[in-house]
Design an enzyme around this catalytic site. Structure first.
Site, PDB file in Angstrom:
ATOM      1  N   GLU A 140     -54.930 -61.298  36.064  1.00  0.00           N
ATOM      2  CA  GLU A 140     -55.875 -60.186  36.172  1.00  0.00           C
ATOM      3  C   GLU A 140     -55.852 -59.568  37.565  1.00  0.00           C
ATOM      4  OE1 GLU A 140     -57.192 -58.967  33.583  1.00  0.00           O
ATOM      5  OE2 GLU A 140     -56.619 -60.598  32.254  1.00  0.00           O
ATOM      6  N   HIS A 143     -53.121 -57.081  37.664  1.00  0.00           N
ATOM      7  CA  HIS A 143     -53.469 -55.798  37.035  1.00  0.00           C
ATOM      8  C   HIS A 143     -54.151 -54.872  38.036  1.00  0.00           C
ATOM      9  CE1 HIS A 143     -52.176 -56.412  32.990  1.00  0.00           C
ATOM     10  NE2 HIS A 143     -53.029 -57.382  32.691  1.00  0.00           N
ATOM     11  N   ASP A 208     -47.435 -60.871  34.375  1.00  0.00           N
ATOM     12  CA  ASP A 208     -46.925 -62.239  34.203  1.00  0.00           C
ATOM     13  C   ASP A 208     -46.018 -62.616  35.373  1.00  0.00           C
ATOM     14  OD1 ASP A 208     -48.253 -62.580  31.829  1.00  0.00           O
ATOM     15  OD2 ASP A 208     -46.507 -62.220  30.554  1.00  0.00           O
TER      16      ASP A 208
END
Length: 490
Positions: A140, A143, A208
């Site tokens: 996260e 992101h 990832d």
């Protein structure tokens, strides 16, 4: 349904900000303006860092008002410390990160503008070790640092505004309610829908790749990402309703295999094989205080008391203390906890539990005596400061509590629980003006501006001849009215 509707309304507000930010960068003919990009900033043409902070702040205020955010200083501190450990190894960090819990049994986590990362309590329960939890946080964080939402906007600028809003509406609503978000995506036009899917896949791959690298650099087991993702995919393979995390983070076999192969590139650090004591205690605390399955929890805590690892044995005993406290068996809870505290006198999980036990037995002086030495050694620690402030209020030492809370709020100005305690301290000490001012700041943090303004107008009535306070209150009312106007204009 009210919460979902509120989330959807919030998403529309944020979408308006997105649209304004994206469209402001193009001429009426759709050509890019002749301007220099910000060097080193991803997707700067779509949305600036300052606008991203503004959007993140607006969304966070809405979440405070509508989502079941966990205001637990112990769990807050644990999650923030864990997140900060990862952020120190991240690149392209543009603002401080804020990690917070949402009390929801779904396995989910999501990030949004301004460095905000939300983690459902269900995710902590599902994780078997700290590296698995950290793997999701690293994902996260990536992101945010890679500005994936902003890049989605930039990639969509060639679509019509209707297509872009349809796609982004689904992306944002899915943060808070994945099924609703998927429905909105499904209602979008085919071209925008496919673009969203493709771009999301690319974002997930990048998150990832960078997340696993961050995990390893932070001293966690890089294998945890593939292990946890694989475990979730297997557990819900034949379920008609997969968890929220799998809806927003699809896990095909190829992605899991890729995560596992990437982990092989990094040497597993020795510390990753150790059990995190804080993780075990945090997981047990969530089970004891934020889940409804009390009978099974007691069985689980008794079982892990026999775990071969001391950290889990200790966590099991701590969990039983919390259950005894909830059952009002204070003497039994205190006796058990005393043994844990004797071994680890500075453990904040144990200090917090003992404070609660003492206060429930009306032993306020004992609670203050327990916390005072720690407050000197650990000034502004959120667990110690807020527990001590609460004890001081119960002990009618209001001025000490007020000074402590005001000092804490200097470095944590958006901490809602602190404003609630501060309002209580002012109320108990009959300081009406200050009480209403504290309540106003609490409502402002929830973007409930009409109530905040009402509180300040009431505070004004208690100013007497204090001209300076009158000016301050009028100025603050003007600030809140401007904030409300901006929110409505969106």
């Amino acid at each position: 349904m009210k919460r979902v509707a509120g989330m959807f309304r919030t998403s529309l507000i944020v979408l308006a900000l997105f649209a304004n930010g994206a469209m402001a960068q193009t001429s009426p003919l759709g050509h890019q303006k002749n301007q220099l990009p910000e060097i080193g900033v991803v997707a700067s043409n779509a949305i600036s860092i300052d606008r991203e902070r503004t959007i993140g702040d607006a969304y966070m205020r809405q979440l405070r008002a509508q989502a079941p955010i966990v205001n637990d200083p112990l769990l807050e501190e644990y999650l923030q410390d864990l997140g900060n450990r990862l952020v120190t190894q991240a690149d392209n960090v543009k603002f401080p990160f804020r990690f917070f819990w949402i009390n929801n049994s779904d396995i989910n986590a999501f990030a949004f503008f301004g460095g905000h990362v939300a983690v459902h309590t269900g995710l902590l329960i599902a994780a078997d070790n700290e590296s698995e939890l950290a793997s999701v946080l690293a994902h996260e964080i990536t992101h945010v640092t890679q500005r994936h939402i902003a890049r989605s906007i930039e990639a969509s600028q060639n679509n019509s505004p209707l297509q872009m809003l349809s796609m982004l509406g689904g992306v944002l609503v899915s943060m808070a309610n994945p099924e609703a978000g998927m429905a909105i995506l499904g209602a979008g036009m085919a071209g925008a829908q496919q673009a969203a899917i493709n771009y999301t896949r690319d974002n997930e791959k990048e998150a990832d790749r960078i997340g696993i690298q961050m995990l390893s650099k932070s001293g966690f087991d890089p294998n945890a990402a593939g292990t946890f993702f694989g475990k979730l995919a297997e557990r819900y393979r034949y379920k008609s309703k997969p968890p929220a995390f799998l809806l927003t983070h699809p896990l095909p076999e190829s992605r899991i295999a890729d995560a596992r192969s990437r982990a092989d590139m990094y040497a597993v650090p020795p510390q990753s094989r150790q059990v995190s004591e804080s993780f075990a205690l945090a997981k047990v605390r969530v089970l004891a205080r934020y889940s409804d399955d009390v009978a099974n929890n007691r069985d689980y805590f008794e079982k892990i008391q026999n775990h071969p690892l001391p950290a889990w044995q200790q966590a099991g005993t701590y969990g039983l203390v919390l259950l005894d406290f909830a059952d009002e068996k204070y003497a039994q809870a205190e006796k058990t906890l005393a043994g844990l505290l004797a071994a680890q006198p500075d453990n904040l999980f144990f200090i917090d539990a003992m404070t609660d036990i003492l206060l429930e037995q009306k032993r306020v002086d004992d609670a203050i005596a327990l916390l005072d030495p720690m407050a000197k050694r650990m000034p502004r620690n959120r667990v110690v400061s807020l527990n001590l402030a609460n004890a001081l209020i119960k002990g009618r030492q209001y001025e000490r509590a007020i000074a402590l809370l005001k000092d804490y709020l200097l470095i944590n100005p958006e901490h809602t629980l602190s404003y609630q305690l501060l309002a209580d301290a002012y109320s108990e000490s009959k300081q009406k003006m200050e009480m209403h001012q504290a309540r106003a700041e609490f409502f402002a943090l929830l973007s409930v501006y009409p109530k905040a303004i009402d509180e300040l107008q009431t505070a004004y009535n208690f100013t007497g001849e204090q001209r300076l306070e009158q000016q301050r209150i009028r100025a603050r009312i003007d600030q809140l009215r401007e904030a409300e106007r901006k929110l409505k204009s969106l």
